[in-house]
Design an enzyme around this catalytic site. Structure first.
Site, mmCIF file in Angstrom:
data_model
loop_
_atom_site.group_PDB
_atom_site.id
_atom_site.type_symbol
_atom_site.label_atom_id
_atom_site.label_comp_id
_atom_site.label_asym_id
_atom_site.label_seq_id
_atom_site.Cartn_x
_atom_site.Cartn_y
_atom_site.Cartn_z
ATOM 1 N N GLY A 1 2.671 -45.475 -43.348
ATOM 2 C CA GLY A 1 3.182 -45.755 -41.999
ATOM 3 C C GLY A 1 2.484 -44.899 -40.949
ATOM 4 O O GLY A 1 2.277 -43.712 -41.165
ATOM 5 N N ARG B 1 -0.886 -49.737 -46.677
ATOM 6 C CA ARG B 1 -0.160 -49.340 -47.887
ATOM 7 C C ARG B 1 -0.873 -50.099 -49.002
ATOM 8 O O ARG B 1 -0.834 -51.326 -49.042
ATOM 9 C CB ARG B 1 1.306 -49.765 -47.808
ATOM 10 C CG ARG B 1 2.074 -49.152 -46.627
ATOM 11 C CD ARG B 1 3.573 -49.296 -46.862
ATOM 12 N NE ARG B 1 4.348 -49.110 -45.647
ATOM 13 C CZ ARG B 1 4.714 -47.926 -45.159
ATOM 14 N NH1 ARG B 1 4.326 -46.819 -45.755
ATOM 15 N NH2 ARG B 1 5.444 -47.847 -44.065
ATOM 16 N N ASP C 1 4.789 -38.939 -47.872
ATOM 17 C CA ASP C 1 5.062 -38.629 -49.263
ATOM 18 C C ASP C 1 4.306 -39.524 -50.256
ATOM 19 O O ASP C 1 3.644 -39.033 -51.181
ATOM 20 C CB ASP C 1 6.571 -38.857 -49.443
ATOM 21 C CG ASP C 1 7.143 -37.909 -50.435
ATOM 22 O OD1 ASP C 1 6.613 -36.801 -50.549
ATOM 23 O OD2 ASP C 1 8.112 -38.307 -51.119
ATOM 24 N N THR D 1 4.517 -38.643 -40.568
ATOM 25 C CA THR D 1 5.542 -39.696 -40.710
ATOM 26 C C THR D 1 6.671 -39.419 -39.740
ATOM 27 O O THR D 1 7.081 -38.263 -39.585
ATOM 28 C CB THR D 1 6.130 -39.760 -42.138
ATOM 29 O OG1 THR D 1 7.326 -40.573 -42.107
ATOM 30 C CG2 THR D 1 6.519 -38.401 -42.701
ATOM 31 N N ASP E 1 9.585 -40.066 -40.296
ATOM 32 C CA ASP E 1 10.803 -39.808 -41.072
ATOM 33 C C ASP E 1 11.121 -38.318 -41.214
ATOM 34 O O ASP E 1 12.262 -37.952 -41.484
ATOM 35 C CB ASP E 1 10.691 -40.419 -42.478
ATOM 36 C CG ASP E 1 10.453 -41.918 -42.444
ATOM 37 O OD1 ASP E 1 10.756 -42.540 -41.406
ATOM 38 O OD2 ASP E 1 9.966 -42.457 -43.447
ATOM 39 N N ASP F 1 10.383 -36.381 -43.669
ATOM 40 C CA ASP F 1 11.004 -36.258 -45.001
ATOM 41 C C ASP F 1 10.052 -35.651 -46.031
ATOM 42 O O ASP F 1 10.181 -35.928 -47.222
ATOM 43 C CB ASP F 1 11.477 -37.639 -45.475
ATOM 44 C CG ASP F 1 10.321 -38.624 -45.626
ATOM 45 O OD1 ASP F 1 9.192 -38.329 -45.171
ATOM 46 O OD2 ASP F 1 10.542 -39.710 -46.210
ATOM 47 N N ARG G 1 13.846 -44.082 -43.843
ATOM 48 C CA ARG G 1 13.941 -44.332 -45.301
ATOM 49 C C ARG G 1 15.176 -43.663 -45.877
ATOM 50 O O ARG G 1 16.247 -43.828 -45.352
ATOM 51 C CB ARG G 1 12.697 -43.818 -46.025
ATOM 52 C CG ARG G 1 11.527 -44.725 -45.897
ATOM 53 C CD ARG G 1 10.394 -44.276 -46.794
ATOM 54 N NE ARG G 1 9.159 -44.872 -46.341
ATOM 55 C CZ ARG G 1 8.783 -46.108 -46.639
ATOM 56 N NH1 ARG G 1 9.530 -46.854 -47.412
ATOM 57 N NH2 ARG G 1 7.663 -46.596 -46.152
#
Ligand code: F6P
Length: 319
Positions: free
Chosen positions: A10, A71, A102, A125, A127, A129, A171
């Site tokens: 992403g 991706r 990740d 990202t 996110d 995360d 996510r």
């Protein structure tokens, strides 16, 4: 040395700042910059090009990534990872910078166990995360995009006496939802890390409604899968006319904030400095306590990011 940069997974605002700095700083240091287009797919298909200042002129203020991303399903197969490695060798690339999350780091970790790579990752990202770093490139811009949307939704929610349920990305991670709920004063926040306690929320809201509350804003992380259920609950239990807004991919785009541009520059400089002093690296540039550092990719991908307990406490989710 010949150094290359690519995006993977992403995209996130600030990637272009990192890409621009990568090229400019390589040239300043007398190294050769290369751009890999279309992420891991482009690496497999040898879409690798030597870069000049011209390739990265006028891109700073743009979201997305001028070198694009992907991706890649093919990268899960050994034969394509081998092809990717051979392309790096064919182009004489001595070091590789990957802007990714990740999943991308997992892919690079696998490849670097199979082939002698000199690789460094930049956590990228919205996110936020990734284990081992407090900050991933793009998060500040995404938070500001969400804040802007929530501020606007507040206007209409308060005018109509309605409840709004706003779903945000992330996510399996509730970071975007948690920080957005705190900074926007949302009444409800649902994140995957904590089971939502509806009876406690109901009691608090009923008290507030009895004392004049006319609207409710709920920020729900996509990873909970509870957007629809919370909207229904607000309608059925509290009698609010309720609307749902899924913010979706607008959170990924947009003009990068000043902070993300600065972080893009800094991440790129640290990545290059590290590659230039190592022959075989397998690390990620991380940002903690106001300083940049490096962490082994094995540690990054084998641990799970945890939300800051201080933020969880601010949300009062555990009452
Ligand atoms: O990882 C970034 C992210 O935007 C997540 O928040 C979201 O779940 C996912 O990517 C969406 O992926 P795609 O762009 O493939 O739909």
């Amino acid at each position: 040395m010949a150094l290359a940069i690519m995006g993977s997974g992403g995209d996130a605002p600030g990637m272009n700042a990192a890409i621009k700095k990568f090229v400019d700083y390589c040239v300043d240091r007398g190294e050769e910059p290369y751009l890999i287009y279309d992420g891991l797919e482009g690496l497999i298909d040898d879409r690798i090009k030597k870069a000049t200042h011209h390739d990265v002129a006028g891109i700073l203020h743009r979201g997305g990534a001028v070198i694009r991303s992907s991706r890649s399903k093919r990268f899960f197969e050994y034969e394509y990872r081998k092809q990717a490695y051979e392309n790096l060798k064919k182009n004489g690339i001595d070091g590789l910078v990957v802007l990714g999350g990740d999943g991308s780091f997992r892919a690079m970790d696998r490849m670097s166990h199979e082939f002698p790579l000199n690789f460094v990752g930049i956590p990228t990202t919205i996110d936020n995360d990734i284990y081992g770093t407090e900050y991933c490139l793009g998060v500040d811009t995404a938070l500001n995009t969400i804040r802007d949307a929530l501020d606007k939704i507040y206007d209409t929610a308060s005018t109509f006496n309605r409840a709004f349920v706003v779903e945000v990305m992330g996510r399996e991670c509730g970071y975007l939802a948690a920080i957005s709920a705190i900074s926007s004063g949302a009444e409800i926040c649902a994140i995957p890390e904590v089971d939502i306690n509806l009876p406690v929320i109901e009691k608090k809201l009923r008290y507030e409604i009895a004392h004049g509350r006319r609207y409710v804003l709920a920020v729900v992380a996509e990873g909970t899968g509870k957007t629809g259920a919370i909207a229904e609950w607000l309608e059925e239990n509290l009698g609010f006319e309720t609307r749902v807004t899924v913010l979706g991919h607008i959170q990924r785009g947009g003009v990068p904030t000043t902070y993300d541009r600065m972080m893009g520059f800094e991440f790129a400089v640290h990545a290059i400095d590290h590659l230039l002093e190592s022959e075989r690296s397998n690390k990620v540039v991380v940002w903690n306590d106001g300083e940049f550092g490096l962490m082994e990719i094995d540690d990054v991908v084998s641990n799970k990011y945890q939300l800051n307990p201080h933020h969880l406490a601010m949300l009062n989710l555990l009452d």
